[in-house]
Motif scaffolding. Structure first.
Motif, PDB file in Angstrom:
ATOM      1  N   GLY A 127      42.876  22.536  31.058  1.00 18.50           N
ATOM      2  CA  GLY A 127      41.496  22.375  30.622  1.00 18.50           C
ATOM      3  C   GLY A 127      40.512  22.312  31.771  1.00 18.50           C
ATOM      4  N   ILE A 128      40.796  23.060  32.848  1.00 15.86           N
ATOM      5  CA  ILE A 128      39.924  23.069  34.018  1.00 15.86           C
ATOM      6  C   ILE A 128      39.493  24.506  34.314  1.00 15.86           C
ATOM      7  N   VAL A 129      38.686  24.680  35.358  1.00 15.19           N
ATOM      8  CA  VAL A 129      38.070  25.971  35.653  1.00 15.19           C
ATOM      9  C   VAL A 129      38.890  26.741  36.680  1.00 15.19           C
ATOM     10  N   PHE A 130      39.066  28.044  36.415  1.00 14.79           N
ATOM     11  CA  PHE A 130      39.623  28.990  37.377  1.00 14.79           C
ATOM     12  C   PHE A 130      38.468  29.761  37.988  1.00 14.79           C
ATOM     13  N   GLN A 131      38.347  29.715  39.318  1.00 13.35           N
ATOM     14  CA  GLN A 131      37.201  30.309  39.998  1.00 13.35           C
ATOM     15  C   GLN A 131      37.592  31.536  40.827  1.00 13.35           C
ATOM     16  N   THR A 132      36.727  32.526  40.825  1.00  9.48           N
ATOM     17  CA  THR A 132      36.872  33.639  41.748  1.00  9.48           C
ATOM     18  C   THR A 132      35.527  34.322  41.922  1.00  9.48           C
ATOM     19  N   HIS A 133      35.349  34.968  43.079  1.00  3.43           N
ATOM     20  CA  HIS A 133      34.173  35.808  43.321  1.00  3.43           C
ATOM     21  C   HIS A 133      34.489  37.205  42.795  1.00  3.43           C
ATOM     22  N   VAL A 134      33.567  37.801  42.080  1.00 10.05           N
ATOM     23  CA  VAL A 134      33.873  39.098  41.489  1.00 10.05           C
ATOM     24  C   VAL A 134      32.632  39.994  41.499  1.00 10.05           C
ATOM     25  N   ASN A 135      32.845  41.273  41.871  1.00  3.68           N
ATOM     26  CA  ASN A 135      31.798  42.290  41.833  1.00  3.68           C
ATOM     27  C   ASN A 135      30.502  41.806  42.492  1.00  3.68           C
ATOM     28  N   GLU A 136      30.659  41.200  43.669  1.00  2.00           N
ATOM     29  CA  GLU A 136      29.481  40.693  44.380  1.00  2.00           C
ATOM     30  C   GLU A 136      28.856  41.768  45.263  1.00  2.00           C
ATOM     31  N   HIS A 137      29.694  42.528  45.972  1.00  2.00           N
ATOM     32  CA  HIS A 137      29.203  43.521  46.922  1.00  2.00           C
ATOM     33  C   HIS A 137      29.774  44.893  46.595  1.00  2.00           C
ATOM     34  N   LEU A 138      28.981  45.913  46.848  1.00  2.00           N
ATOM     35  CA  LEU A 138      29.419  47.277  46.564  1.00  2.00           C
ATOM     36  C   LEU A 138      30.683  47.619  47.340  1.00  2.00           C
ATOM     37  N   VAL A 139      30.762  47.178  48.590  1.00  2.00           N
ATOM     38  CA  VAL A 139      31.936  47.501  49.407  1.00  2.00           C
ATOM     39  C   VAL A 139      33.192  46.887  48.801  1.00  2.00           C
ATOM     40  N   ALA A 140      33.081  45.715  48.182  1.00  2.00           N
ATOM     41  CA  ALA A 140      34.248  45.088  47.568  1.00  2.00           C
ATOM     42  C   ALA A 140      34.700  45.858  46.332  1.00  2.00           C
ATOM     43  N   VAL A 141      33.730  46.331  45.559  1.00  2.00           N
ATOM     44  CA  VAL A 141      34.077  47.134  44.385  1.00  2.00           C
ATOM     45  C   VAL A 141      34.792  48.413  44.814  1.00  2.00           C
ATOM     46  N   GLU A 142      34.255  49.076  45.832  1.00  2.00           N
ATOM     47  CA  GLU A 142      34.863  50.326  46.279  1.00  2.00           C
ATOM     48  C   GLU A 142      36.228  50.096  46.912  1.00  2.00           C
ATOM     49  N   ARG A 143      36.390  49.013  47.651  1.00  2.00           N
ATOM     50  CA  ARG A 143      37.691  48.710  48.254  1.00  2.00           C
ATOM     51  C   ARG A 143      38.740  48.470  47.172  1.00  2.00           C
ATOM     52  N   SER A 144      38.342  47.763  46.110  1.00  2.00           N
ATOM     53  CA  SER A 144      39.262  47.514  45.005  1.00  2.00           C
ATOM     54  C   SER A 144      39.662  48.824  44.320  1.00  2.00           C
ATOM     55  N   LEU A 145      38.706  49.720  44.163  1.00  2.00           N
ATOM     56  CA  LEU A 145      39.013  51.021  43.558  1.00  2.00           C
ATOM     57  C   LEU A 145      39.984  51.813  44.437  1.00  2.00           C
ATOM     58  N   GLU A 146      39.790  51.753  45.755  1.00  2.00           N
ATOM     59  CA  GLU A 146      40.674  52.473  46.669  1.00  2.00           C
ATOM     60  C   GLU A 146      42.079  51.902  46.649  1.00  2.00           C
ATOM     61  N   GLN A 147      42.197  50.569  46.618  1.00  2.00           N
ATOM     62  CA  GLN A 147      43.495  49.927  46.750  1.00  2.00           C
ATOM     63  C   GLN A 147      44.261  49.860  45.428  1.00  2.00           C
ATOM     64  N   ARG A 148      43.543  49.675  44.321  1.00  2.00           N
ATOM     65  CA  ARG A 148      44.233  49.422  43.057  1.00  2.00           C
ATOM     66  C   ARG A 148      43.804  50.345  41.926  1.00  2.00           C
ATOM     67  N   GLY A 149      42.806  51.160  42.182  1.00  2.00           N
ATOM     68  CA  GLY A 149      42.342  52.050  41.137  1.00  2.00           C
ATOM     69  C   GLY A 149      41.562  51.339  40.048  1.00  2.00           C
ATOM     70  N   LEU A 150      41.183  50.094  40.315  1.00  2.00           N
ATOM     71  CA  LEU A 150      40.443  49.276  39.348  1.00  2.00           C
ATOM     72  C   LEU A 150      39.327  48.536  40.061  1.00  2.00           C
ATOM     73  N   ARG A 151      38.246  48.305  39.350  1.00  2.00           N
ATOM     74  CA  ARG A 151      37.199  47.431  39.854  1.00  2.00           C
ATOM     75  C   ARG A 151      37.694  45.978  39.773  1.00  2.00           C
ATOM     76  N   PRO A 152      37.119  45.053  40.577  1.00  2.00           N
ATOM     77  CA  PRO A 152      37.650  43.683  40.595  1.00  2.00           C
ATOM     78  C   PRO A 152      37.723  43.028  39.221  1.00  2.00           C
ATOM     79  N   LEU A 153      36.678  43.158  38.419  1.00  2.00           N
ATOM     80  CA  LEU A 153      36.716  42.540  37.101  1.00  2.00           C
ATOM     81  C   LEU A 153      37.752  43.206  36.202  1.00  2.00           C
ATOM     82  N   GLU A 154      37.914  44.516  36.344  1.00  2.00           N
ATOM     83  CA  GLU A 154      38.950  45.208  35.582  1.00  2.00           C
ATOM     84  C   GLU A 154      40.339  44.713  35.973  1.00  2.00           C
ATOM     85  N   GLN A 155      40.517  44.416  37.268  1.00  2.00           N
ATOM     86  CA  GLN A 155      41.806  43.893  37.716  1.00  2.00           C
ATOM     87  C   GLN A 155      42.097  42.538  37.070  1.00  2.00           C
ATOM     88  N   LEU A 156      41.101  41.675  37.037  1.00  2.00           N
ATOM     89  CA  LEU A 156      41.287  40.374  36.398  1.00  2.00           C
ATOM     90  C   LEU A 156      41.619  40.530  34.922  1.00  2.00           C
TER      91      LEU A 156
END
Length: 469
Positions: free
Chosen positions: A218-247
């Motif tokens: 009953g507690i919170v799970f925290q993560t940073h998601v889709n904050e910067h364009l470079v992070a979105v693109e890096r996720s697409l390159e590495q996993r073929g998914l955007r960060p939120l899609e990965q979650l």
């Protein structure tokens, strides 16, 4: 102007301000019974006076009693380096925060967290949600600092299992996570949380397990998601998914998930948030200072997605956060479609108080019987709020931190006219001022944008020393 003395607030007492901020908005001629860590009766003053004839009435003319602000996304251990990131391009965590935090000892973590906690109280925050430190140890020191200051804290423990290309053994990480939950789950001011700073540094299995642990507790799970364009693109390159899609694919979304920033979302990703009842920490100051975009907070609100406000450790000032929350929506989305109100003032006031408490699973953020007595005493007898026509809008756009006379957490007065009553804040500031310089100078920080004086000098030199008016 009415002069107040903090000794007036000895419990039990009936607080009778000019205005009392309730869930449905501000009301007059009401009072609240303060007797312990939770609010007692709340209602019309004469009704409460008759019901509690033995309790002293503390008249507060020209004052507002309102819920304390809730900061749904903070980094308490970054207080030493706030101004280092001004003018820096995105992903400052790689060049500033990781190099600085990784070398912090528990003693230093205690001091930086205590400084950040003091700042938060001065800005009207009664609760902060810490996203987790990158230091190898020291959570106990952070909790000790927030508790001594009197700040309510949701304390994140980082649980990623990837370090570069290396995948770490899951068992010890999960054991530490379970121990963290057990250690803090019954603490009156500290609530445990688990965090994975960004999805790409955890396997899908770890994302799922850590989020599931939070759901079970009953507690919170925290993560940073889709904050910067470079992070979105890096996720697409590495996993073929955007960060939120990965979650989403990992099964890590749900009512327990609190996603910081969420600024770069597709329509499908918005539906993922809505359908899983995941929550978003909207950090408008961070968007202005270092982000690539502004979260679609008004649209999320209209879709029924739970939204809270966070500072991201930028500036601990609750009223200015409300102002930024509304202004960022108007600049980013409202002006283009002729929306002059962007939902009106009340959504941002709600998201900065009871919305934040709800997202964090806390019994705070609202002045109502049985709720934790976390509240602010605000002076309304200032030129900025006279004459008053719409108090809720005025708090969003016109109110200032210096109007906060008192900050109460769990029914106890923690700050009076900007300063604590039971410990020496100025001694802390003096100690921190010297220590912070040594910490920053010894860390392998990479700063790209020069300091202001150097920037001015270089700018003038490029123009042959010419000064422009």
């Amino acid at each position: 102007m009415t002069q107040l003395n903090y000794r007036q607030f000895e419990q039990p007492c009936l607080l009778a301000p000019d205005w009392l901020m309730l869930a449905d908005g501000p009301v007059r001629d009401h009072a609240v019974l303060l007797d312990g860590e939770r609010f007692g009766d709340v209602g019309p003053l004469e009704t409460l006076r008759a019901a509690h004839p033995e309790v002293a009435v503390v008249a507060l003319p020209g004052k507002l009693v309102m819920p304390g602000f809730v900061d749904s996304h903070h980094h308490l251990t970054q207080a030493f380096g706030k101004a280092l990131v001004f003018g820096e391009p995105s992903e400052i965590f790689r060049r500033v925060w990781v190099p600085m935090e990784s070398g912090l000892t528990p003693d230093i973590l205690y001091l930086t967290a205590k400084l950040a906690s003091l700042e938060a109280l001065r800005g009207g925050f009664t609760t902060v949600c810490d996203a987790g430190t990158r230091a190898s140890e020291g959570l106990d020191a952070i909790a000790r600092a927030t508790t001594e200051v009197g700040l309510r804290c949701v304390l994140g423990r980082v649980c990623n299992d990837k370090r570069g290309d290396q995948v770490l053994e899951a068992g010890p990480i999960l054991a530490q996570a379970e121990r963290h939950i057990a250690d803090w789950q019954s603490n009156p001011l500290v609530t445990p949380s688990l965090a994975v700073p960004i999805p790409e540094i955890a396997t899908d299995a770890m994302l799922h397990r850590v989020s599931s642990l939070c759901a079970e507790a009953g507690i919170v799970f925290q993560t940073h998601v889709n904050e910067h364009l470079v992070a979105v693109e890096r996720s697409l390159e590495q996993r073929g998914l955007r960060p939120l899609e990965q979650l989403y694919r990992a099964g890590a979304l749900g009512p327990q998930a609190l996603l910081a920033h969420a600024t770069l979302l597709t329509p499908d990703e918005l539906m993922m948030l809505r359908d899983t009842d995941s929550a978003v920490s909207y950090n408008p100051v961070a968007s202005a200072w270092k982000g690539n975009a502004v979260a679609q907070a008004q649209l999320m609100h209209s879709l029924g997605i739970r939204v809270a406000l966070g500072t991201d450790g930028t500036r601990s000032d609750g009223f200015r956060l409300l102002d930024y929350a509304e202004a960022a929506q108007r600049f980013a989305f409202g002006m283009a479609v002729g929306d002059s109100s962007c939902g009106g003032g009340w959504p941002w006031l709600d998201q900065g108080t009871r919305g934040g408490a709800s997202v964090l699973g806390l019994n705070t953020g609202e002045i109502a019987p049985g709720k934790a007595a976390d509240f602010l005493l605000v002076d309304l007898e200032v030129p900025e709020l006279l004459p008053s026509w719409d108090l809720s809008w005025e708090l969003v756009r016109l109110a200032n931190r210096d109007q906060i006379q008192g900050v109460f957490v769990a029914g106890r007065l923690r700050l009076w006219q900007g300063w604590p009553l039971d410990w020496d804040a100025r001694a802390l500031m003096a100690e921190v001022n010297e220590l912070a310089k040594a910490v920053v100078s010894g860390a392998p920080i990479q700063k790209i944008h020069p300091y202001t004086d150097a920037h001015r000098r270089d700018w003038l030199a490029e123009r042959g020393g010419e000064r422009h008016a």
